[in-house]
Design a protein around this motif. Structure first.
Motif, PDB file in Angstrom:
ATOM      1  N   SER A   1      50.552 -45.643 113.457  1.00 23.43           N
ATOM      2  CA  SER A   1      51.172 -46.101 114.691  1.00 23.43           C
ATOM      3  C   SER A   1      51.559 -47.565 114.548  1.00 23.43           C
ATOM      4  O   SER A   1      50.770 -48.384 114.069  1.00 23.43           O
TER       5      SER A   1
ATOM      6  N   ARG B   1      42.327 -43.600 115.658  1.00 23.76           N
ATOM      7  CA  ARG B   1      42.973 -42.570 114.840  1.00 23.76           C
ATOM      8  C   ARG B   1      44.482 -42.818 114.766  1.00 23.76           C
ATOM      9  O   ARG B   1      45.096 -42.668 113.712  1.00 23.76           O
ATOM     10  N   GLU B   2      45.092 -43.190 115.897  1.00 22.69           N
ATOM     11  CA  GLU B   2      46.527 -43.462 115.921  1.00 22.69           C
ATOM     12  C   GLU B   2      46.884 -44.621 114.991  1.00 22.69           C
ATOM     13  O   GLU B   2      47.889 -44.565 114.268  1.00 22.69           O
ATOM     14  N   LEU B   3      46.072 -45.677 115.005  1.00 27.68           N
ATOM     15  CA  LEU B   3      46.332 -46.804 114.118  1.00 27.68           C
ATOM     16  C   LEU B   3      46.238 -46.379 112.654  1.00 27.68           C
ATOM     17  O   LEU B   3      47.061 -46.764 111.827  1.00 27.68           O
TER      18      LEU B   3
ATOM     19  N   ALA C   1      51.250 -51.546 119.773  1.00 35.72           N
ATOM     20  CA  ALA C   1      50.263 -51.384 120.833  1.00 35.72           C
ATOM     21  C   ALA C   1      50.546 -52.456 121.874  1.00 35.72           C
ATOM     22  O   ALA C   1      51.170 -53.476 121.593  1.00 35.72           O
TER      23      ALA C   1
ATOM     24  N   SER D   1      46.799 -43.517 111.480  1.00 38.60           N
ATOM     25  CA  SER D   1      47.868 -42.578 111.136  1.00 38.60           C
ATOM     26  C   SER D   1      49.217 -43.274 110.993  1.00 38.60           C
ATOM     27  O   SER D   1      50.218 -42.633 110.679  1.00 38.60           O
TER      28      SER D   1
ATOM     29  N   GLU E   1      40.327 -42.229 119.656  1.00 39.63           N
ATOM     30  CA  GLU E   1      41.673 -41.665 119.535  1.00 39.63           C
ATOM     31  C   GLU E   1      42.696 -42.760 119.241  1.00 39.63           C
ATOM     32  O   GLU E   1      43.623 -42.565 118.453  1.00 39.63           O
ATOM     33  N   GLU E   2      42.523 -43.920 119.855  1.00 41.66           N
ATOM     34  CA  GLU E   2      43.423 -45.040 119.573  1.00 41.66           C
ATOM     35  C   GLU E   2      43.242 -45.521 118.130  1.00 41.66           C
ATOM     36  O   GLU E   2      44.223 -45.880 117.461  1.00 41.66           O
TER      37      GLU E   2
END
Length: 297
Positions: free
Chosen positions: A152, A146-148, A155, A150, A143-144
């Motif tokens: 993001s 995926r965030e990168l 961090a 997308s 999930e982390e």
């Protein structure tokens, strides 16, 4: 966010069953892992010859319908590809992986291409692990990731300062965050792929299954090749299954070698072969403040 990612095998061979389990698990999270039928043609412990692995890399970057390129595993073999890669052929899609993939991540950064130090594709098989802790950690990492992917932009990774060090106080100034697997980076020292930290760099290091004397030898090789001459800090991730010789901590050994360079030393990052392997953008701008490594996009 639905993702489609090209899977590549630039290093060691992986059991096809593990790859299938990982791909099926990723589908439950809305991630399509495109695994080509020609992914591997085993050669010794490698996923294929240099030519075969290189062709797979080009195919992955040429696919217009995927958003990233994901290494199925590390192991050994990435350094063999470096002198043969036509970097101009690679599209600006991020390469994802760690361990032996570190050498490719570093080369992507040098050639202006995006890269993410994070879990390899086969580790998604842990989403089906019988232990809840393993399943939870695997899901969190993906999930982390995926965030990168997308977009993001930041961090935060916790860390701890070791000793007073040569650099007084915090925050530590901004610099690119680079590094990876210690033994892998040491093994390419003195070659065209040799690791050299850029000015002000915050260098993350991790490893697995190595006795401390081998880690010290690898760090000595990097220090005396000039790899850390322009670095601001070295930040230690996990050193899973690495065995001490006496009571000296790994931080003590590393501090002894880094002290003459004036490089600050930190430890405790959840990065590497341990249960938690937080993904981060290779080359992202980072700074250290209030016990955290802050990364920007």
């Amino acid at each position: 966010m639905s993702l489609s990612i090209s899977v590549v095998a630039p290093a060691s061979y992986t059991d096809p069953k593990t790859i299938s389990v990982a791909a099926e698990a990723l589908e439950t999270l809305g991630i399509q892992a495109r695994v080509p039928a020609s992914l591997q043609v085993p050669r010794r412990y490698l996923a294929g010859s240099v030519a075969h692995r290189l062709a797979g890399l080009y195919d992955a970057y040429d696919d217009p319908d995927t958003q990233a390129v994901w290494a199925v595993r590390g192991g050994y073999g990435c350094a063999q590809l470096i002198e043969h890669i036509d970097w101009a052929r690679l599209s600006p899609k991020p390469l994802i992986g760690y361990s032996d993939i570190s050498v490719l991540l570093d080369q992507c950064y040098r050639h202006g291409l995006p890269a993410i130090h994070g879990p390899v594709m086969k580790e998604a098989a842990l989403l089906s692990h019988e232990a809840p802790e393993q399943r939870s950690a695997a899901k969190c990492q993906i999930e982390e990731l995926r965030e990168l992917l997308s977009g993001s932009e930041s961090a935060f990774l916790p860390l701890t300062r070791f000793g007073d060090g040569p650099v007084a106080g915090e925050p530590l100034g901004e610099g690119p965050v680079v590094g990876g697997n210690l033994m892998t980076l040491a093994c390419v020292a003195g070659t065209a792929a040799g690791f050299m930290a850029p000015p002000g760099a915050l260098v993350i290091l991790e490893d697995v299954g190595e006795p401390y004397y081998r880690l010290e030898r690898a760090l000595w090789q990097l220090v005396h090749s000039g790899a850390f001459d322009q670095a601001s800090a070295v930040c230690l991730g996990t050193f899973e299954g690495c065995t001490p010789y006496d009571e000296a901590s790994l931080e003590t050994i590393f501090a002894e070698l880094l002290r003459p360079l004036g490089v600050a030393l930190y430890s405790g990052l959840p990065v590497g072969h341990g249960l938690h392997n937080r993904p981060w953008r290779y080359g992202a701008t980072g700074c250290i403040d209030k016990g955290r490594l802050k990364l920007k996009g």
